[in-house]
Design a protein around this motif. Structure first.
Motif, PDB file in Angstrom:
ATOM      1  N   GLU A   1      -6.061   9.682  -7.143  1.00  0.00           N
ATOM      2  CA  GLU A   1      -5.433  10.642  -6.405  1.00  0.00           C
ATOM      3  C   GLU A   1      -5.354  10.370  -4.814  1.00  0.00           C
ATOM      4  OE1 GLU A   1      -6.054  15.638  -6.731  1.00  0.00           O
ATOM      5  OE2 GLU A   1      -7.155  14.200  -8.032  1.00  0.00           O
ATOM      6  N   VAL A   2      -4.465  10.869  -4.418  1.00  0.00           N
ATOM      7  CA  VAL A   2      -4.111  10.221  -3.130  1.00  0.00           C
ATOM      8  C   VAL A   2      -4.877  11.260  -2.004  1.00  0.00           C
ATOM      9  CG1 VAL A   2      -2.480  10.003  -1.008  1.00  0.00           C
ATOM     10  CG2 VAL A   2      -1.739   9.286  -3.560  1.00  0.00           C
ATOM     11  N   THR A   3      -5.709  10.764  -1.131  1.00  0.00           N
ATOM     12  CA  THR A   3      -6.627  11.668  -0.267  1.00  0.00           C
ATOM     13  C   THR A   3      -5.577  12.265   0.611  1.00  0.00           C
ATOM     14  OG1 THR A   3      -7.111   9.915   1.071  1.00  0.00           O
ATOM     15  CG2 THR A   3      -8.593  10.286  -0.808  1.00  0.00           C
TER      16      THR A   3
ATOM     17  N   HIS B   1       0.879  -0.949  -0.108  1.00  0.00           N
ATOM     18  CA  HIS B   1       0.050   0.052   0.059  1.00  0.00           C
ATOM     19  C   HIS B   1       1.030   1.084  -0.005  1.00  0.00           C
ATOM     20  CE1 HIS B   1      -2.871  -2.783   2.242  1.00  0.00           C
ATOM     21  NE2 HIS B   1      -3.057  -3.058   0.748  1.00  0.00           N
ATOM     22  N   GLU B   2       1.869   1.318   0.982  1.00  0.00           N
ATOM     23  CA  GLU B   2       2.643   2.444   0.993  1.00  0.00           C
ATOM     24  C   GLU B   2       3.282   2.694  -0.466  1.00  0.00           C
ATOM     25  OE1 GLU B   2       4.577   3.423   4.201  1.00  0.00           O
ATOM     26  OE2 GLU B   2       6.014   4.706   3.215  1.00  0.00           O
ATOM     27  N   PHE B   3       3.704   1.548  -1.019  1.00  0.00           N
ATOM     28  CA  PHE B   3       4.254   2.016  -2.171  1.00  0.00           C
ATOM     29  C   PHE B   3       3.612   2.296  -3.427  1.00  0.00           C
ATOM     30  CE2 PHE B   3       7.827  -0.240  -0.032  1.00  0.00           C
ATOM     31  CZ  PHE B   3       8.826   0.527  -0.207  1.00  0.00           C
ATOM     32  N   ALA B   4       2.447   1.883  -3.474  1.00  0.00           N
ATOM     33  CA  ALA B   4       1.282   2.219  -4.198  1.00  0.00           C
ATOM     34  C   ALA B   4       1.071   3.654  -4.012  1.00  0.00           C
ATOM     35  CB  ALA B   4       0.006   1.193  -4.260  1.00  0.00           C
ATOM     36  N   LEU B   5       0.850   4.004  -2.774  1.00  0.00           N
ATOM     37  CA  LEU B   5       0.634   5.519  -2.704  1.00  0.00           C
ATOM     38  C   LEU B   5       1.720   6.296  -3.161  1.00  0.00           C
ATOM     39  CD1 LEU B   5      -1.138   5.652   1.000  1.00  0.00           C
ATOM     40  CD2 LEU B   5      -2.065   5.799  -1.263  1.00  0.00           C
TER      41      LEU B   5
ATOM     42  N   LEU C   1      -2.388  10.815   2.447  1.00  0.00           N
ATOM     43  CA  LEU C   1      -1.264  11.606   2.858  1.00  0.00           C
ATOM     44  C   LEU C   1      -0.672  11.422   4.110  1.00  0.00           C
ATOM     45  CD1 LEU C   1      -1.714  14.844   0.593  1.00  0.00           C
ATOM     46  CD2 LEU C   1      -0.145  12.869   0.311  1.00  0.00           C
ATOM     47  N   ASP C   2      -1.752  11.419   5.212  1.00  0.00           N
ATOM     48  CA  ASP C   2      -1.210  11.213   6.573  1.00  0.00           C
ATOM     49  C   ASP C   2      -0.657   9.918   6.679  1.00  0.00           C
ATOM     50  OD1 ASP C   2      -2.386  13.663   7.186  1.00  0.00           O
ATOM     51  OD2 ASP C   2      -4.424  12.456   8.265  1.00  0.00           O
TER      52      ASP C   2
ATOM     53  N   GLY D   1       3.964   6.842   8.107  1.00  0.00           N
ATOM     54  CA  GLY D   1       4.814   5.732   7.493  1.00  0.00           C
ATOM     55  C   GLY D   1       6.502   6.088   7.406  1.00  0.00           C
ATOM     56  N   GLU D   2       6.496   7.203   6.905  1.00  0.00           N
ATOM     57  CA  GLU D   2       7.810   7.983   6.493  1.00  0.00           C
ATOM     58  C   GLU D   2       8.480   7.893   8.192  1.00  0.00           C
ATOM     59  OE1 GLU D   2       9.092  11.319   3.601  1.00  0.00           O
ATOM     60  OE2 GLU D   2       7.580   9.960   3.170  1.00  0.00           O
ATOM     61  N   ALA D   3       7.850   8.533   8.789  1.00  0.00           N
ATOM     62  CA  ALA D   3       8.398   8.866  10.115  1.00  0.00           C
ATOM     63  C   ALA D   3       8.656   7.606  10.963  1.00  0.00           C
ATOM     64  CB  ALA D   3       7.280   9.479  11.153  1.00  0.00           C
ATOM     65  N   VAL D   4       7.968   6.591  10.788  1.00  0.00           N
ATOM     66  CA  VAL D   4       8.173   5.239  11.389  1.00  0.00           C
ATOM     67  C   VAL D   4       9.629   4.692  10.727  1.00  0.00           C
ATOM     68  CG1 VAL D   4       7.579   2.765  11.819  1.00  0.00           C
ATOM     69  CG2 VAL D   4       5.720   4.650  12.070  1.00  0.00           C
ATOM     70  N   PHE D   5       9.411   4.655   9.515  1.00  0.00           N
ATOM     71  CA  PHE D   5      10.659   3.999   8.861  1.00  0.00           C
ATOM     72  C   PHE D   5      11.944   4.916   9.363  1.00  0.00           C
ATOM     73  CE2 PHE D   5       8.432   1.683   5.826  1.00  0.00           C
ATOM     74  CZ  PHE D   5       8.979   0.601   6.070  1.00  0.00           C
ATOM     75  N   GLU D   6      12.095   6.143   9.792  1.00  0.00           N
ATOM     76  CA  GLU D   6      12.946   7.131   9.881  1.00  0.00           C
ATOM     77  C   GLU D   6      13.504   6.794  11.265  1.00  0.00           C
ATOM     78  OE1 GLU D   6      14.826   8.527   7.704  1.00  0.00           O
ATOM     79  OE2 GLU D   6      12.924   8.796   6.952  1.00  0.00           O
ATOM     80  N   GLU D   7      12.489   6.521  12.279  1.00  0.00           N
ATOM     81  CA  GLU D   7      12.697   6.089  13.610  1.00  0.00           C
ATOM     82  C   GLU D   7      13.345   4.901  13.528  1.00  0.00           C
ATOM     83  OE1 GLU D   7      12.949   7.012  16.485  1.00  0.00           O
ATOM     84  OE2 GLU D   7      12.996   4.980  17.507  1.00  0.00           O
ATOM     85  N   LEU D   8      13.276   3.886  12.728  1.00  0.00           N
ATOM     86  CA  LEU D   8      13.571   2.734  12.715  1.00  0.00           C
ATOM     87  C   LEU D   8      15.060   2.729  12.255  1.00  0.00           C
ATOM     88  CD1 LEU D   8      10.773   0.304  11.313  1.00  0.00           C
ATOM     89  CD2 LEU D   8      11.844   0.248  13.644  1.00  0.00           C
TER      90      LEU D   8
END
Lengths: 160, 160
Positions: free
Chosen positions: B95-97, B39-43, B101-102, B107-114
């Motif tokens: 279109e991404v709602t 899903h992440e990558f599709a978005l 975007l949230d 997701g980005e934040a989580v990966f950054e934290e990891l």
DNA sequence: TAACAGTAGACAACCTCGTTGTCCTTGTCC
DNA sequence: GGACAAGGACAACGAGGTTGTCTACTGTTA
């Protein structure tokens, strides 16, 4: 370079995939068609002592039913033999056949060759370092494959 | 250390899995239940310009039907909107709602934290080096996910 | 010794994510 | 216009898992 965390994940995945895809392709070239990583690991586990379906399931962190399915394939292809255990009528003793040992040996050689290729590109010391780092991060429980579906890969093209 | 080629593959896989599993778990905790890497990558791909199902399929190296299924899920959960394209009646514009975007941001934040966690364990320079090495090996076509099934993971236990 | 709980394996139903194959509608290009 | 390509929907299916249930056997325990 400031890569993001998600990129790091992708990097790891890509590394794994490129290695495994190449290995599978090479094995197919050598005549072991449609041999999947799952099969390789199942064989390894059997050699390592998993001599029944349930046992294999436990060792590869998968339900015994899933293990049984894998075994069915391996038996059907002649990589594994399955005979009733004289000592315990419930069990069927698994054994890797000579053909199974062949494919395992070939698989090993293929992976070794791939690793050597990486070594040439990165340098011996650097690759060792990379492996050490990964080992640090991952911990030492790499043995557990523990990822149903991790070996799924059906390379195909849509509408040629 | 003399690790084998197969171990190297396993190391990479384990790294990927531990990252992604942790990320999914964390996202679930934050309320985005059952959000998969796919899903992440599709978005991401949609944001990057894949504004139709076929297009998304091409960009993520997947059949258009598979892409359509993913989109159906994303639409159903409100992460993506799909409206008929006024300019081309065949298409449905994706279109991404805001919600989409949230989740992407989270997701980005989580990966950054990891990634930061790994950085603490390995050192900033060493992790950067690891990433650089991987990038060298993998080439720069990391963007292609290209691995049907790579995101399958259904953690479950057998017979508690 | 007889009852009982646990293990091994088999079968069936189902899920997820992906794949073909087919069909219809709509654009595009000569 | 007419051929052909592209987008999308539907259906069927395959791979790899899962659960649930059932039977046969074993080992332990009262």
């Amino acid at each position: 370079m400031a890569r993001s965390g998600a990129d790091l994940a992708l990097l790891l995945l890509s590394g794994f995939r490129s290695l495994v895809d190449a290995a599978m392709a090479e094995l197919a070239d050598r005549g072991y068609d449609d041999f999947r990583p799952t099969h390789e690991f199942a064989l390894r586990a059997i050699i390592a002592g998993a001599d029944s379906a349930s046992d294999l399931g436990r060792r590869t962190a998968v339900s015994k039913q899933a293990a049984a399915k894998t075994i069915a394939v391996l038996v059907q292809r002649g990589y594994v033999s399955s005979e009733p255990d004289p000592a315990d009528a419930r069990r069927k003793r698994l054994e890797v056949t000579p053909l199974g040992l062949d494919v395992l040996r070939e698989g090993e050689a293929v992976f070794e060759e791939l690793r050597a290729r990486w070594e040439r590109r990165l340098g011996v010391a650097e690759l060792a370092r990379l492996e050490a780092d990964l080992a640090t991060l991952v911990g030492d429980d790499v043995v557990r494959v523990d990822a149903p579906g991790w070996a799924a890969h059906h390379p195909t093209e849509e509408a040629p």
